[in-house]
Design an enzyme around this catalytic site. Structure first.
Site, PDB file in Angstrom:
ATOM      1  N   SER A  53      20.139  19.386  17.686  1.00 16.92           N
ATOM      2  CA  SER A  53      18.780  19.834  17.988  1.00 16.92           C
ATOM      3  C   SER A  53      17.709  18.958  17.337  1.00 16.92           C
ATOM      4  O   SER A  53      16.528  19.067  17.667  1.00 16.92           O
ATOM      5  CB  SER A  53      18.587  21.277  17.514  1.00 16.92           C
ATOM      6  OG  SER A  53      19.441  22.154  18.205  1.00 16.92           O
ATOM      7  N   HIS A 108      15.571  39.118  12.839  1.00 18.85           N
ATOM      8  CA  HIS A 108      16.557  40.186  13.018  1.00 18.85           C
ATOM      9  C   HIS A 108      17.007  40.600  11.629  1.00 18.85           C
ATOM     10  O   HIS A 108      17.189  39.755  10.748  1.00 18.85           O
ATOM     11  CB  HIS A 108      17.732  39.686  13.854  1.00 18.85           C
ATOM     12  CG  HIS A 108      18.804  40.700  14.117  1.00 18.85           C
ATOM     13  ND1 HIS A 108      18.535  42.032  14.359  1.00 18.85           N
ATOM     14  CD2 HIS A 108      20.160  40.591  14.154  1.00 18.85           C
ATOM     15  CE1 HIS A 108      19.672  42.687  14.562  1.00 18.85           C
ATOM     16  NE2 HIS A 108      20.672  41.832  14.430  1.00 18.85           N
ATOM     17  N   GLU A 231      21.502  42.734  42.939  1.00 21.27           N
ATOM     18  CA  GLU A 231      20.372  43.642  43.140  1.00 21.27           C
ATOM     19  C   GLU A 231      19.966  44.374  41.862  1.00 21.27           C
ATOM     20  O   GLU A 231      18.925  45.037  41.825  1.00 21.27           O
ATOM     21  CB  GLU A 231      20.697  44.659  44.241  1.00 21.27           C
ATOM     22  CG  GLU A 231      20.777  44.034  45.620  1.00 21.27           C
ATOM     23  CD  GLU A 231      20.883  45.070  46.733  1.00 21.27           C
ATOM     24  OE1 GLU A 231      20.392  46.200  46.538  1.00 21.27           O
ATOM     25  OE2 GLU A 231      21.439  44.736  47.790  1.00 21.27           O
TER      26      GLU A 231
END
Length: 339
Positions: A53, A108, A231
């Site tokens: 990263s 968190h 859906e």
């Protein structure tokens, strides 16, 4: 009634006057770092030298350094790495540089709630937990909006922790939508329960069971996929916008009737009892102990289950159908992505 805070309740200059280290550059880390930088905050990203990263963060215009170095430099340290790696990283590279008056932050409460991270009493320990993936936090910030979030103060060593936490929240844009005050325990326990019983575990199991029921009865897998997975987003979007009532208002009377008659047959007294057991396991620390132990032993069971789930037939037919729907911008997850 939950206490809510908005932009007018937060003083951005407080966080602008601090050096902030963002530890980690995943979805949340990248979003927090960029938004704080755009809010006029001095930010550095802490990553291991081997992290893939680093290049991405530097390309985005962020200053990057080793975790220990940026932790020593910063007055505010936000830990945004996986729960299972945070404790060791904290002990090795962050804790040695936590001096009196600094603030340690989380998105968190897992490691604080279950005691895998313990912090000296003269350091503030707080939380800003956006209720959205990091990429959406960043998108809304850029648009001039924000996602709701939770804030909490676990330890107020300076007597000024709440004000600075609200300032940080404003810096990433979440006070635009509103933040709710909570505790580390409440955030952690409700978050874990929601993931296991509803959002991930419950929904995934229900989707697979419905799909398997139709396919095993002889219906086409493609049709079963549409009815039981595709859906689902349409229904959730209606709930998101206006709650269960708006969803029921928007679907046909036949669908609404099926909601009332079918739901109670699936969510029975036994299901609710099992949910209570799951919550008890979370609150007692049993789940956390099991998950930490799984990681400490090499995650063999976790990885085996992951491989098994990826081979479920709904994944095969789903990938084929999504490839025919470019408007979805379909994504395929590989074993390499899981590492």
């Amino acid at each position: 009634m939950a206490k809510m805070y908005y932009d007018a309740d937060a003083d951005l200059s407080l966080i602008q006057g601090k050096k902030v280290a963002i530890i980690g550059s995943g979805s949340q880390g990248h979003a927090h770092a960029l938004s704080l930088k755009d809010s006029g905050v001095s930010v550095k990203v802490g990553l291991p030298a081997s992290s893939r990263s680093r290049a991405k963060a530097k390309a985005a215009g962020l200053e990057v350094g080793d975790v220990a170095d940026v932790s020593k430099w910063a007055a505010v340290i936000m830990v945004l790495v996986p729960d299972t790696t945070a404790a060791k990283l904290y002990a090795d590279a962050i804790e040695p540089h936590l001096t009196a008056g600094k603030m340690l932050m989380f998105a968190h409460g897992f490691n604080i709630r279950f005691g895998t991270i313990k912090v000296r009493p003269d350091v503030d320990v707080t939380m800003v937990a956006p209720k959205s993936p990091g990429h959406r936090v960043r998108e809304l910030y850029v648009e001039g909006a924000g996602t709701p979030a939770l804030i909490a103060v676990h330890q107020d060593g300076t007597g000024k922790a709440k004000a600075l936490t609200l300032s940080y929240a404003k810096g990433i844009g979440v006070t635009r939508a509103g933040v709710i005050e909570t505790t580390f325990s409440e955030e952690t326990e409700t978050d874990l329960f929601g993931e296991q019983a509803v959002l991930c575990g419950g929904v995934s199991a229900l989707v697979k069971a419905g799909f398997d029921t139709l396919v095993d009865a002889g219906y086409q897998p493609e049709v079963a996929y549409f009815e039981c997975l595709h859906e689902l987003k349409l229904i959730v979007d209606l709930m998101y916008q206006g709650g269960l009532n708006y969803m029921r208002y928007s679907v046909s009377d036949t669908a609404e009737y099926g909601d009332y008659t079918g739901g109670p047959r699936l969510i029975t007294a036994q299901t609710r009892s099992e949910m209570k057991k799951m919550l008890d396991e979370i609150r007692s620390g049993n789940f956390a102990e099991t998950w930490v132990a799984e990681n400490a032993s090499g995650r063999k069971g976790f990885e085996a289950t992951r491989r098994q789930e990826r081979s479920h037939r709904i994944e095969k037919v789903g990938a084929e159908l999504r490839s025919l729907m470019p408007f979805l911008k379909p994504v395929t997850i590989t074993d390499e992505d899981a590492r």
